[in-house]
Structures are given as C-alpha cells and as structure tokens.
Enzyme design. Structure first.
Site, PDB file in Angstrom:
ATOM      1  N   ASP A 102      -8.722   8.057  -3.408  1.00 45.58           N
ATOM      2  CA  ASP A 102      -8.840   8.674  -1.741  1.00 45.58           C
ATOM      3  C   ASP A 102     -10.775   9.075  -2.690  1.00 45.58           C
ATOM      4  O   ASP A 102     -10.289   9.475  -3.603  1.00 45.58           O
ATOM      5  CB  ASP A 102      -8.070  10.177  -2.059  1.00 45.58           C
ATOM      6  CG  ASP A 102      -7.141  10.008  -1.171  1.00 45.58           C
ATOM      7  OD1 ASP A 102      -7.362   8.466  -0.455  1.00 45.58           O
ATOM      8  OD2 ASP A 102      -5.508  10.380  -1.645  1.00 45.58           O
ATOM      9  N   GLU A 187       3.254   6.455   3.409  1.00 44.39           N
ATOM     10  CA  GLU A 187       4.405   6.019   3.114  1.00 44.39           C
ATOM     11  C   GLU A 187       5.833   6.197   2.845  1.00 44.39           C
ATOM     12  O   GLU A 187       5.534   7.563   2.828  1.00 44.39           O
ATOM     13  CB  GLU A 187       3.980   5.176   1.743  1.00 44.39           C
ATOM     14  CG  GLU A 187       2.875   4.041   1.543  1.00 44.39           C
ATOM     15  CD  GLU A 187       2.300   3.876   0.297  1.00 44.39           C
ATOM     16  OE1 GLU A 187       1.407   2.594   0.205  1.00 44.39           O
ATOM     17  OE2 GLU A 187       2.641   4.371  -0.911  1.00 44.39           O
ATOM     18  N   HIS A 301       5.646  -2.217  -7.688  1.00 45.61           N
ATOM     19  CA  HIS A 301       5.478  -3.079  -8.962  1.00 45.61           C
ATOM     20  C   HIS A 301       5.437  -3.173 -10.140  1.00 45.61           C
ATOM     21  O   HIS A 301       5.906  -4.004 -11.016  1.00 45.61           O
ATOM     22  CB  HIS A 301       4.203  -4.509  -8.629  1.00 45.61           C
ATOM     23  CG  HIS A 301       2.838  -3.846  -8.649  1.00 45.61           C
ATOM     24  ND1 HIS A 301       2.493  -3.806  -9.881  1.00 45.61           N
ATOM     25  CD2 HIS A 301       1.881  -3.058  -7.843  1.00 45.61           C
ATOM     26  CE1 HIS A 301       1.195  -2.758  -9.729  1.00 45.61           C
ATOM     27  NE2 HIS A 301       1.069  -2.123  -8.518  1.00 45.61           N
ATOM     28  N   THR A 343       2.702  -3.240   1.475  1.00 43.31           N
ATOM     29  CA  THR A 343       1.199  -3.377   0.539  1.00 43.31           C
ATOM     30  C   THR A 343       1.313  -4.568  -0.617  1.00 43.31           C
ATOM     31  O   THR A 343       2.213  -5.017  -1.003  1.00 43.31           O
ATOM     32  CB  THR A 343       1.093  -1.990  -0.079  1.00 43.31           C
ATOM     33  OG1 THR A 343       2.406  -1.523  -0.865  1.00 43.31           O
ATOM     34  CG2 THR A 343       0.579  -1.493   1.291  1.00 43.31           C
ATOM     35  N   GLU A 381      -0.940  -4.955   3.650  1.00 48.07           N
ATOM     36  CA  GLU A 381      -2.230  -5.085   3.383  1.00 48.07           C
ATOM     37  C   GLU A 381      -2.439  -5.347   2.211  1.00 48.07           C
ATOM     38  O   GLU A 381      -1.107  -4.926   0.981  1.00 48.07           O
ATOM     39  CB  GLU A 381      -2.424  -4.037   3.250  1.00 48.07           C
ATOM     40  CG  GLU A 381      -1.529  -2.786   4.079  1.00 48.07           C
ATOM     41  CD  GLU A 381      -1.704  -0.811   4.466  1.00 48.07           C
ATOM     42  OE1 GLU A 381      -2.334  -0.445   3.228  1.00 48.07           O
ATOM     43  OE2 GLU A 381      -1.621  -1.072   5.833  1.00 48.07           O
ATOM     44  N   LEU A 384      -5.302  -2.520  -3.267  1.00 47.39           N
ATOM     45  CA  LEU A 384      -6.676  -2.554  -4.184  1.00 47.39           C
ATOM     46  C   LEU A 384      -8.303  -2.876  -3.031  1.00 47.39           C
ATOM     47  O   LEU A 384      -7.392  -4.185  -3.133  1.00 47.39           O
ATOM     48  CB  LEU A 384      -7.533  -2.586  -5.235  1.00 47.39           C
ATOM     49  CG  LEU A 384      -5.446  -1.828  -6.251  1.00 47.39           C
ATOM     50  CD1 LEU A 384      -5.713  -2.048  -7.603  1.00 47.39           C
ATOM     51  CD2 LEU A 384      -6.167  -0.600  -5.582  1.00 47.39           C
TER      52      LEU A 384
END
EC number: 3.2.1.2
Length: 496
Positions: A102, A187, A301, A343, A381, A384
């Site tokens: 952000d 999310e 993860h 993601t 997506e 990073l």
C-alpha cells in the site's frame, strides 16, 4: 511468434493489469490522464486484454451517506475504453494503507469513521482491544447503526449507484467483471495480520472477533449449542508468535478440542455467510448486466505445511489436513455464478524461508481444484511484483496446470489472470520485453483476441442467484479431495 489457430485459441487465458492504487486521488481527482493514457496504450500494444481498478468507497461516498461522486471514475473508464482495453472493477469497501504494497492512504468515509468514534465496536477488534479501521466488522452487517442503514445496505446502495452511473459502460461491454470487496485488502477474510499493528511475516496473526457484536453473536451460538460456559479464545497468542508457542495451536492444542472446533466453525461460517449475503446484493444490483461477479480469497501460504495451519485459521479459513476450508467458499460462489479469484500464483515453495513452513504451490492447487470441482470459474493474481521468467512461468503453470491441448480446450484453464501492477518498473524496457512474452504464452502463442467467446469465456446477462445453499450442504465440501494433478513445469515457458 503469435499465430491464429482455432483449437489453440481455446487455451487462451486473458491477462489484465492492475492499475496503480492512487490513479484516482483521495480527493477524487483523476490526476494524470495523459501519463496514464501513454501507459495504457503500451499495454494495449503488448496485447494485454484489460485492466483492473479499485473503485474506493472512501473516495466515492466521501461527502456523506448516499452522496456519491462518480465523475473522476467516469473519466478514467472513458480513457480505458478509448485505449481498447476491457475493465475489471473492484468494489473496494476497505481502507487502502496498512497492508503489503500500500503506497497511498485512502481511509473509509469520514462519516463512517465518525460513527466509530461513538461506537468503536463497528470495527474488528483483537483480544487485547486494538481496533482495526480498515474494514467494518462482520458483526455490523445487519445492524441499523449507519444513519438508519446496515453495513450490507451501504454496500448494496453503493453497487446500485455504480450500476446507474456506469450503465453506458456496462452496456458497451467495457466492464466485464465486478469484484466485490468483502474484507481487508478486498479479500474475504478477517484482518488477522495487520502490518499497522506490528505484524511481521511469518507471524500466525490473531483472531479478530472481540467487538461487542461478534462477542454477542458467539455468546448466543454457544448457548444454543448447550455450552454457555465456552468463551472466545484467550490462548491463541499474539501476531508474531509461532504456533507451537501457543496453547491454542500447539500439537493437540485447543484447536482440536470440541470447544476449539466449535469456535473455528463459527468464526469461518461467519465469513461464508458474509460473502454470501453481500454477493446476493451484488447480484440484485447487476442483474441482467453482461458482467460476472467475482470475489478475492487471500493466499495465506505460511504455516500451511504444519498440522495447525495457524495463519489460515486466524484469517477465517478453517483449513486443516483433514478439513478443506476453501471448497465451501467455492460451493457458496456457485449459486451466484461468481468467479473465485486467488492470489500468490507466482510463488514457489523453494523460494520461501523454511521457518515459515510455507506451501504456496500446494495451497494454489488445493484452492483452484476446489473451484473447478464446483464448476466455478477460477481466476488469479500474483501476490508480489515479479519481473523474472521463473515467476511468470509459475503463473502460466497455474493458469493451465495440465498444459495446452492442441486439439481443443485444455482440461483445466483459469478464467483470467491479473498482473500486479502497472508501474514504471514494469514498463522499463527489459522488464516489459519479458512481460510481453508472458502475455503471449498466456495467450497460448495466439494473436490478441477481442472476442472472449472464441476462447469460451462467454459473458451472458447476469442471472438471478440460485436459492441459498444450507450451511450443512456448504460444509459437506469440507471433506478433503486430492487436488487435480499439475505438471511439474509449464509447457509454455517465457524463456523456453
């Protein structure tokens, strides 16, 4: 070299690029249309299919309840249309700022924050009492405390206003999907790992259900279950703990007891119901429009490879080796014909530090497989920014896990992939050259195709959501099923 072959075209996975976070400023100004136009034309020349953009609640409904100002976004959408790109619009009901990546700060509307001054419980709160102002707690979804409206009604009115004010773009087919924000970072999760409160990777995070509304909900749930003595967890540690240092997550800890299982089921079911309710409102808002609805699920993860899956549990994904926490989300989405957007597509296990017990590859395989088993479209997506062949090849592998089929549609194919994000770094010559190869390989070496029907991405007028699926039926999907087989590497490498 791009070619055009009807069978190969059925392997085509469209590529979208996320626009910069502050493309519309916090003051609702489209600041640099000329600079963006130049970049969008570069994307179009690279055969990119479209772009994704956050449509911030904190910008649009800034002035007061139901006082919407869509003008800057209309100018942006007009430009995207002129540049020949499609658009994915995110209904961003969260704050920007305080999460990974952000770079700008866009709070939720001030009039909502003002209500939070007199009622601090409208926000998620952790056990020690720290509030998180990036998204309203699920606890107020149906509480009439926002000048007579509930949180769900706020989201619903916002989406209806979007449809009314963007109807020309919807009718023209510019906007192809509406991603409905359902939590922090957009999310469907709890804000369990906020950097703004000192969380650092790979901390397990903390449960976020200690506001008075969720506390009351839990109290009622345990009373109904005949266990009024059960309390919310007080033994699950702090943001940066490791699982084994806590009573809750340690081997044979609270999480495997009857009390622990009851709490984790309640905590994760609240999330399922939250997503379901808001998608029903989104369906009403966009009924009959030629768009698909989508939601984003976070790729948590770290600690995936230990029995307790602690970081997933604190975020609201009740996923264990013997319980699938993601498949029920896919089943819930199926009644809304919605896309599951996931993601961390670029990550490989070998790139993660061993002390995080991280399993991004297995996680992606589990979540995508659950979506495909429910006949839900799956998109994704990268988590990073990556500019290297290895990262791109991993994304391509996940987009077509069993490779291309030269004679027709592949067995498994993602509905689309959004690359994070448009920046000067991406457009730097050597980076952009390899990105162009990535787009070509995602397109299965085919020319850019402006008609999604030709690669089976048919977008029909949105139908009314099917009847609500009982929670018992959703939870039948927690029974683990092995994921589909994946190739060890893609058959369409950018550097192959």
């Amino acid at each position: 070299m791009a070619t055009s072959d009807r069978n190969m075209l059925l392997n085509y996975v469209p590529v979208y690029v996320m626009l910069p976070l502050g493309v519309i400023t916090v003051d609702n100004v489209f600041e640099d249309p000329d600079g963006l136009k130049e970049q969008l034309l570069q994307l179009r020349a690279a055969d990119v299919d479209g772009v994704m953009v956050d449509v911030w609640w904190g910008i649009i409904e800034l002035k007061g309840p139901r006082q919407y100002d869509w003008s800057a976004y209309r100018s942006l959408f007009q430009l995207v249309q002129e540049c020949g790109l499609k658009l994915q619009a995110i209904m961003s009901f969260h704050q920007c700022g305080g999460n990974v990546g952000d770079v700008v700060n866009i709070p939720i509307p001030q009039w909502v924050l003002d209500i939070g001054e007199s009622d601090p419980n409208i926000f998620y709160i952790n056990r020690s009492g720290t509030r998180n102002k990036e998204y309203l707690t699920i606890g107020v979804d149906n509480e009439h405390i926002f000048h007579g409206r509930t949180a769900i009604e706020i989201y619903s009115d916002y989406m209806k206003s979007f449809r009314e004010n963007m109807s020309d773009f919807l009718e023209a087919g510019l906007i192809i999907d509406i991603e409905v924000g359902l939590g922090p970072a957009g999310e469907l999760r709890y804000p369990s790992y906020p950097q703004s409160q000192g969380w650092e990777y790979p901390g397990i995070g903390e449960f976020q259900c200690y506001d008075k509304y969720l506390k009351a909900d839990f109290k009622a749930a345990v009373a109904r279950a005949g266990h009024p003595e059960w309390e919310l967890p007080d033994d699950a540690g702090e943001y940066n703990d490791v699982p084994e240092s806590t009573e809750f997550f340690k081997s044979n800890g609270t999480y495997v007891t009857e009390k622990g299982k009851f709490f984790l089921t309640w905590y994760s079911n609240k999330l399922l119901n939250h997503g379901d309710q808001i998608l029903e409102e989104a369906n009403k808002a966009f009924l009959g429009c030629k768009v698909k609805l989508a939601i984003k699920v976070s790729g948590i993860h770290w600690w995936y490879k230990v029995e307790n899956h602690a970081a997933e549990l604190t975020a609201g994904y009740y996923n264990l080796n013997d319980r699938d926490g993601y498949h029920p989300i896919a089943r819930m989405l199926s009644r809304h014909y919605a896309i599951l957007n996931f993601t961390c597509l670029e990550m490989r296990d070998s790139e993660q530090s061993s002390d995080a017990k991280s399993g991004p590859e297995e996680l992606v395989q589990q979540v995508l497989s659950g979506g495909w088993r429910e006949n839900v479209h799956v998109a994704g997506e990268n988590a990073l920014s990556r500019y290297d062949a290895t990262g791109y090849n991993q994304i391509i592998l996940n987009a077509r896990p069993q490779g291309v089929n030269k004679n027709g549609p592949p067995k498994l194919r993602m509905f689309g992939v959004t690359y994070l994000r448009l920046s000067d770094d991406l457009l730097q010559q050597s980076n952009f050259d390899i990105f162009k190869k990535f787009v070509l390989k995602m397109h299965a070496d085919q020319d850019y195709c402006a008609d999604p029907q030709k690669y089976n991405n048919v977008i029909t007028p949105l139908k009314q959501s099917a009847p609500k699926i009982p929670i018992e039926v959703l939870l039948e999907a927690t029974k683990p099923i092995p994921p589909f087989p994946w190739l060890s590497e893609t058959d369409m490498k950018v550097d192959g």
